[in-house]
Design a protein around this motif. Sequence first.
Motif, PDB file in Angstrom:
ATOM      1  N   GLY A 208      -8.633  -6.003  -6.395  1.00  0.00           N
ATOM      2  CA  GLY A 208      -9.864  -5.518  -6.791  1.00  0.00           C
ATOM      3  C   GLY A 208      -9.683  -3.883  -6.781  1.00  0.00           C
ATOM      4  O   GLY A 208      -8.757  -3.347  -6.370  1.00  0.00           O
ATOM      5  N   LYS A 209     -10.745  -3.289  -7.183  1.00  0.00           N
ATOM      6  CA  LYS A 209     -10.782  -1.831  -7.365  1.00  0.00           C
ATOM      7  C   LYS A 209     -11.275  -1.248  -6.229  1.00  0.00           C
ATOM      8  O   LYS A 209     -12.163  -1.631  -5.308  1.00  0.00           O
ATOM      9  CB  LYS A 209     -11.550  -1.260  -8.467  1.00  0.00           C
ATOM     10  CG  LYS A 209     -11.104  -1.640  -9.802  1.00  0.00           C
ATOM     11  CD  LYS A 209     -11.900  -0.688 -10.922  1.00  0.00           C
ATOM     12  CE  LYS A 209     -11.089  -0.852 -12.165  1.00  0.00           C
ATOM     13  NZ  LYS A 209     -11.722  -0.432 -13.526  1.00  0.00           N
ATOM     14  N   GLN A 210     -10.415  -0.204  -5.481  1.00  0.00           N
ATOM     15  CA  GLN A 210     -10.900   0.584  -4.432  1.00  0.00           C
ATOM     16  C   GLN A 210     -10.019   1.907  -4.234  1.00  0.00           C
ATOM     17  O   GLN A 210      -9.121   1.961  -5.157  1.00  0.00           O
ATOM     18  CB  GLN A 210     -10.832  -0.195  -3.195  1.00  0.00           C
ATOM     19  CG  GLN A 210      -9.648  -0.465  -2.660  1.00  0.00           C
ATOM     20  CD  GLN A 210      -9.075  -1.277  -1.365  1.00  0.00           C
ATOM     21  OE1 GLN A 210      -8.525  -1.896  -0.940  1.00  0.00           O
ATOM     22  NE2 GLN A 210     -10.475  -1.049  -0.368  1.00  0.00           N
ATOM     23  N   THR A 211     -10.760   2.971  -3.580  1.00  0.00           N
ATOM     24  CA  THR A 211      -9.825   4.258  -3.585  1.00  0.00           C
ATOM     25  C   THR A 211      -8.558   3.747  -2.776  1.00  0.00           C
ATOM     26  O   THR A 211      -8.722   3.098  -1.918  1.00  0.00           O
ATOM     27  CB  THR A 211     -10.689   5.158  -2.843  1.00  0.00           C
ATOM     28  OG1 THR A 211     -10.934   4.937  -1.460  1.00  0.00           O
ATOM     29  CG2 THR A 211     -12.118   5.568  -3.461  1.00  0.00           C
ATOM     30  N   ALA A 212      -7.745   4.670  -2.758  1.00  0.00           N
ATOM     31  CA  ALA A 212      -6.408   4.552  -2.274  1.00  0.00           C
ATOM     32  C   ALA A 212      -6.783   4.782  -0.721  1.00  0.00           C
ATOM     33  O   ALA A 212      -6.023   4.169   0.088  1.00  0.00           O
ATOM     34  CB  ALA A 212      -5.493   5.459  -2.869  1.00  0.00           C
ATOM     35  N   LEU A 213      -7.669   5.484  -0.424  1.00  0.00           N
ATOM     36  CA  LEU A 213      -7.885   5.606   1.232  1.00  0.00           C
ATOM     37  C   LEU A 213      -8.759   4.532   1.746  1.00  0.00           C
ATOM     38  O   LEU A 213      -8.206   4.112   2.893  1.00  0.00           O
ATOM     39  CB  LEU A 213      -9.003   6.826   1.378  1.00  0.00           C
ATOM     40  CG  LEU A 213      -9.544   6.822   2.868  1.00  0.00           C
ATOM     41  CD1 LEU A 213      -8.347   7.373   3.713  1.00  0.00           C
ATOM     42  CD2 LEU A 213     -10.700   7.697   2.972  1.00  0.00           C
ATOM     43  N   SER A 214      -9.379   3.854   1.048  1.00  0.00           N
ATOM     44  CA  SER A 214      -9.921   2.427   1.277  1.00  0.00           C
ATOM     45  C   SER A 214      -8.971   1.551   1.454  1.00  0.00           C
ATOM     46  O   SER A 214      -8.968   0.638   2.186  1.00  0.00           O
ATOM     47  CB  SER A 214     -11.041   2.122   0.466  1.00  0.00           C
ATOM     48  OG  SER A 214     -12.078   2.980   0.354  1.00  0.00           O
ATOM     49  N   ALA A 215      -7.940   1.572   0.595  1.00  0.00           N
ATOM     50  CA  ALA A 215      -6.824   0.516   0.732  1.00  0.00           C
ATOM     51  C   ALA A 215      -5.858   1.003   1.972  1.00  0.00           C
ATOM     52  O   ALA A 215      -5.598  -0.119   2.502  1.00  0.00           O
ATOM     53  CB  ALA A 215      -5.990   0.814  -0.770  1.00  0.00           C
ATOM     54  N   ALA A 216      -5.696   2.052   2.147  1.00  0.00           N
ATOM     55  CA  ALA A 216      -4.889   2.388   3.382  1.00  0.00           C
ATOM     56  C   ALA A 216      -5.577   1.948   4.735  1.00  0.00           C
ATOM     57  O   ALA A 216      -4.902   1.274   5.565  1.00  0.00           O
ATOM     58  CB  ALA A 216      -4.559   3.799   3.491  1.00  0.00           C
TER      59      ALA A 216
ATOM     60  N   ILE B  77       1.010  -1.189   0.103  1.00  0.00           N
ATOM     61  CA  ILE B  77      -0.050  -0.141  -0.061  1.00  0.00           C
ATOM     62  C   ILE B  77       0.949   1.372   0.007  1.00  0.00           C
ATOM     63  O   ILE B  77       0.686   2.107  -0.678  1.00  0.00           O
ATOM     64  CB  ILE B  77      -0.801   0.054   1.138  1.00  0.00           C
ATOM     65  CG1 ILE B  77      -2.019  -1.293   1.301  1.00  0.00           C
ATOM     66  CG2 ILE B  77      -1.873   1.317   1.388  1.00  0.00           C
ATOM     67  CD1 ILE B  77      -2.826  -1.260   0.105  1.00  0.00           C
ATOM     68  N   LEU B  78       1.803   1.200   0.735  1.00  0.00           N
ATOM     69  CA  LEU B  78       2.839   2.548   0.824  1.00  0.00           C
ATOM     70  C   LEU B  78       3.346   2.530  -0.489  1.00  0.00           C
ATOM     71  O   LEU B  78       3.366   3.843  -1.082  1.00  0.00           O
ATOM     72  CB  LEU B  78       3.968   2.284   1.849  1.00  0.00           C
ATOM     73  CG  LEU B  78       4.802   3.261   1.936  1.00  0.00           C
ATOM     74  CD1 LEU B  78       4.185   4.649   2.250  1.00  0.00           C
ATOM     75  CD2 LEU B  78       6.114   3.061   2.949  1.00  0.00           C
ATOM     76  N   SER B  79       3.837   1.771  -1.108  1.00  0.00           N
ATOM     77  CA  SER B  79       4.479   1.709  -2.499  1.00  0.00           C
ATOM     78  C   SER B  79       3.571   2.277  -3.473  1.00  0.00           C
ATOM     79  O   SER B  79       3.631   3.318  -4.478  1.00  0.00           O
ATOM     80  CB  SER B  79       5.169   0.407  -3.040  1.00  0.00           C
ATOM     81  OG  SER B  79       5.222   0.444  -4.375  1.00  0.00           O
ATOM     82  N   GLY B  80       2.172   1.800  -3.419  1.00  0.00           N
ATOM     83  CA  GLY B  80       1.132   2.126  -4.203  1.00  0.00           C
ATOM     84  C   GLY B  80       0.824   3.823  -4.322  1.00  0.00           C
ATOM     85  O   GLY B  80       0.802   4.471  -5.060  1.00  0.00           O
TER      86      GLY B  80
END
Lengths: 159, 159
Positions: free
Chosen positions: A120-128, A64-67
Motif C-alpha cells: 500500500g501507499k506510505q511515505t518512505a520514512l513510514s516504510a523505514a 525497503i533499502l532497495s526502494g
Amino acid sequence: MNVDVQAVSLLTPAQLLAHWQGHRRLTRKIIEAFPDDQLFSFSAAGMRTFGNIGWEIQGVSSYILSGLMTDQWPKPEWGKPVQQKSVLLAAWDELSAQMDRELPTVPPARYSEEKALMWGKQTALSAALYALDNEIHHRGQGYVYLRLLGLEPPPFWER
Amino acid sequence: MNVDVQAVSLLTPAQLLAHWQGHRRLTRKIIEAFPDDQLFSFSAAGMRTFGNIGWEIQGVSSYILSGLMTDQWPKPEWGKPVQQKSVLLAAWDELSAQMDRELPTVPPARYSEEKALMWGKQTALSAALYALDNEIHHRGQGYVYLRLLGLEPPPFWER
C-alpha cells in the motif's frame, strides 16, 4: 536541497542508520542464540520458526533499502528461505554491509514522499520505520521462543 | 531556534507523536484482547504476565514523556501495578491524552542533548526511540501469549 524549517530534525540519516544497524546486530544475536537444530524447527502455537521469521525480516529490510536507493518499489521475487543458519547469517551480514554503504546516499527529501509499496501507499520514512517495527516485533517473539527452549536471550538493550 | 542544515530532518515532532500514538493504540488493543482473567495470570516460560508488561510500558513511556517535558530525569517512584485491566486501560488513556497535549511542546533542540537517564546516559531522542523499541518488543511477546491462549491477535499493521 530544500530544508523545511517547519520540519525540525529529530532524526538524521546517520541516526537512522545507527538505530537500524543496532537492531540488526541484536537480531543477529538472537538468530545465533538458537541451537542450529532448533532455528528452523522450533515454534510455538503454530507460529513460524524464528529462522523463517529471520528471513522475513531480511526480505523486508532489503526491500525497503532497495526502494530507498532506487525509488522503485515493486514486489520483489522471494525464493524459498534456505533452512540453514549459516546461509541466513551470511545474507544478513551482506545486507548490513550494503546498508552501511547505501543508506547514507539516499536523497533525504525522498523520505517524506509517498510511495506505492507492495502493501500500500506510505511515505518512505513510514516504510523505514515499519521495517524497524516489524523487526523488533518479530524479534520479541524470538525472545519468547528462546525462553520456551530454556535459553537466556541476549539483553535487549545491548546492541 | 537553530536549524542545523547538516541534520536533515527525517522525522518531525508531529511524526514522532503520530508514530508513538499508533503504537500505543495497537498495544491498547493487545491489552484488551486478553481475557480479563488471563491478563494478570497467564505467562509463558516464567516470564511476566502481559498485564505487568503493560504497566512497564506505561511506566517507561510516562518517564520519557515527563523527562522530555521537564528536562528532569530522576528515577520515578513506581507503585505496585494494580492487577486490573480497567485500571491499566484508564491510566493508558490518560497518558495518551497527556502525550497529545505535551509532546508537541517539547523544545526540539532537547532531543539531541545527552541526558542522565535512570539507566545511563543517552540523548533524549535515543531515549524516546528506546521507549518505542521497548514497547514493540514486549508487545511482540504479548502476541505469542495470545496465540498460546488460542486467540487471534489484532493485526500488527493496523494502528
